[in-house]
Enzyme design. Structure first.
Site, PDB file in Angstrom:
ATOM      1  N   HIS A 169       0.812  -1.217   0.000  1.00  0.00           N
ATOM      2  CA  HIS A 169       0.000   0.000   0.000  1.00  0.00           C
ATOM      3  C   HIS A 169       0.848   1.271   0.000  1.00  0.00           C
ATOM      4  CE1 HIS A 169      -3.088  -2.700   2.289  1.00  0.00           C
ATOM      5  NE2 HIS A 169      -3.135  -2.907   0.984  1.00  0.00           N
ATOM      6  N   PRO A 170       1.800   1.455  -0.921  1.00  0.00           N
ATOM      7  CA  PRO A 170       2.602   2.677  -0.912  1.00  0.00           C
ATOM      8  C   PRO A 170       1.768   3.901  -1.311  1.00  0.00           C
ATOM      9  CG  PRO A 170       3.077   1.394  -2.883  1.00  0.00           C
ATOM     10  CD  PRO A 170       2.175   0.549  -2.030  1.00  0.00           C
TER      11      PRO A 170
END
Length: 530
Positions: free
Chosen positions: A468-469
């Site tokens: 989940h960057p």
């Protein structure tokens, strides 16, 4: 070629933009996607994600730089390189985050991004098969469903969570997020329902939409301080497309800042070191990278043949699953593997859940890339609001090279303390009678971690991303922010960033649904501006 809009990236946000904008037949849109069309059965069959993960298919093959707080290990950063982007390779969990997440966005100088502002866009996007209510939409392009054929151990995990004192939650996207339960997924009729399948591929025949796959954007073209087009490489040759209105950058939290920097937009000194002329010194580009750090406890259960595993019985079951999925789109291959989970507090004093759990109906080691024989189950715990911040930078000015990704995982001491407590809370759940009665045994790597100090060392050796960057083109009005509340790049004209990179602070959960929401909201901004 001249279009009204050029969309860079055919992932979750780009699919929404292209599909929605071309609803107006007078609006011409070109979508550039570096990967192929989403035709693989491994994409459409939900369980195909395991094969894609193992062989790193339909992705960029990105890794982090060595992480100082993780014993110098390089982490894995899977990002989709295919129409649908990461929504074509992810675990399909539909989560919006906590309402307070968006209140924080608004409070950080982004009017129009509070919960009540973004909620209508979640509803507009969604078609929830449970039906519409105060929290859910019906009739939208993005299909949300309960799993067709859930594994019985997913429900047993939920029972164990309740036995450990956590509330049972049947809707993590409703009034409250806290609790344990089954996830809803982006499926339709037993198949993956990516953002491309919802927004883009049904409309490929539109005369005002041109989708170019295998098109690797190499730089944004400017006239003065205005974006006017995109240069891209396809089949070894360079091409250009032009935009009369705007260029929309939706390449994701790792590649959007890279393309800005390759185009001369970013921290001036960094660009000069790589021999790139500085068009616009914007120091926040590539800063504020953050992600959900995650660690997994894996259990061996050789007798539990209804869990996924590599054994003669397991392979026979999977063969039957293939036949059932081909015949009726039901059975074990409709799984997303992470069927159940929850949102819990690392400490009762917390005002909201600070941890997310994913229960996996198989033994997951090294993101599924390592072959592990036999049957068992796994459970993740990830930190929802990490304080650690990292960067995305250029490795070279070659646009075909991948960027340098440094999340700086767990460099903030508070992050590690919460992860240790989370590991302990998860172990408490897994020890409850609902699961413990089957006699599964924790693998030695984590079983030997009992004291806080031992758990910390285990985390340093095994933690990594849960994919989940965000945050590398942060939205706001400060000196290190990249876009304003209308998603326009500060100091430039004709250019917006529309993807997870604009998040000022990560949402408390999986980031795919919020990325779709961001793009839905951007469409209204573009229509208003036009």
């Amino acid at each position: 070629m001249l279009f009204d809009y050029i969309v860079i990236g055919g992932g979750s946000a780009g699919s929404v933009l292209a599909g929605r904008l071309t609803e107006d037949p007078a609006v011409r849109v070109c979508l550039l996607e570096a990967g192929p069309a989403d035709k693989s059965v491994l994409i459409h069959c939900p369980a195909g994600l395991a094969v894609m993960a193992k062989f790193e298919l339909n992705g960029w093959g990105q890794n982090t730089v060595p992480q100082t707080a993780l014993n110098g290990r390089q982490g894995y950063q899977p990002r989709g390189k295919v129409l649908g982007g990461s929504s074509s390779i992810n675990a399909m969990v539909y989560i919006r985050g906590q309402h307070a997440d968006y209140e924080h966005w608004a409070e950080e100088g982004n009017p129009g991004w509070g919960w009540e502002d973004v909620k209508p866009y979640f509803l507009r996007a969604e078609h929830n098969e449970r039906g519409a209510d105060a929290w859910h939409g019906e009739g939208g392009p993005f299909n949300v469903a309960d799993l067709r054929s859930p594994n019985r151990f997913s429900q047993l995990f939920t029972e164990a969570g309740v036995q450990a004192g956590h509330p049972h939650n049947t809707d993590f996207n409703g009034a409250t997020q806290e609790g344990v339960g089954m996830y809803q997924v982006t499926h339709r009729n037993g198949e993956r329902h990516s953002a491309a399948k919802g927004y883009l591929t049904p409309h490929l025949a539109r005369s005002n939409l041109q989708v170019i796959t295998g098109a690797h954007a190499t730089r944004i073209l400017f006239e003065g301080q205005r974006a006017v087009g995109v240069e891209y490489r396809q089949g070894g040759a360079l091409h250009e497309v032009r935009a009369s209105r705007e260029v929309l950058l939706s390449a994701g939290a790792l590649l959007s800042p890279q393309l800005l920097m390759l185009s001369g937009v970013g921290p001036g000194a960094h660009l000069q070191r790589h021999g790139i002329p500085v068009l616009h010194d914007l120091p926040g580009v590539g800063q504020h990278l953050h992600d959900h750090p995650d660690v997994v406890q894996v259990f061996n259960a050789p007798a539990l043949k209804d869990l996924f595993g590599i054994s003669p019985a397991g392979m026979l079951a999977q063969l039957r699953g293939v036949l059932e999925w081909r015949r009726s789109r039901t059975g074990m291959l409709t799984t997303n593997f992470a069927e159940a989970g929850g949102f819990i507090k690392s400490d009762p004093a917390e005002t909201a859940p600070d941890l997310q759990l994913h229960f996996v109906i198989g033994k997951l080691v090294d993101h599924g890339r390592k072959t592990v024989l036999g049957h068992g189950y796994s459970a993740h715990v990830c930190l929802l609001q990490p304080r650690s911040r990292g960067t995305v930078g250029l490795a070279t000015k070659d646009p075909m090279a991948l960027p340098l990704v440094d999340p700086r995982f767990l460099t903030d001491a508070d992050d590690m303390q919460r992860m240790v407590r989370g590991f302990q809370r998860l172990r408490e759940i897994l020890a409850q009678p609902a699961l413990a009665r089957f006699g599964a045994r924790e693998l030695p790597a984590s079983a030997g971690a009992q004291t806080p100090a031992q758990i910390e060392q285990f985390i340093r050796q095994y933690a990594d991303t849960i994919y989940h960057p965000v945050g590398t083109c942060r939205m706001g009005s400060g000196p290190l922010d990249v876009v304003d509340a209308q998603l326009r790049v500060h100091g430039l004209a004709g250019l917006r960033v529309v993807d997870a990179s604009i998040m000022p602070r990560i949402v408390s959960g999986n980031t795919n649904a919020p990325t779709v929401m961001i793009a839905e909201k951007a469409v209204d901004m573009l229509r208003a501006a036009a």
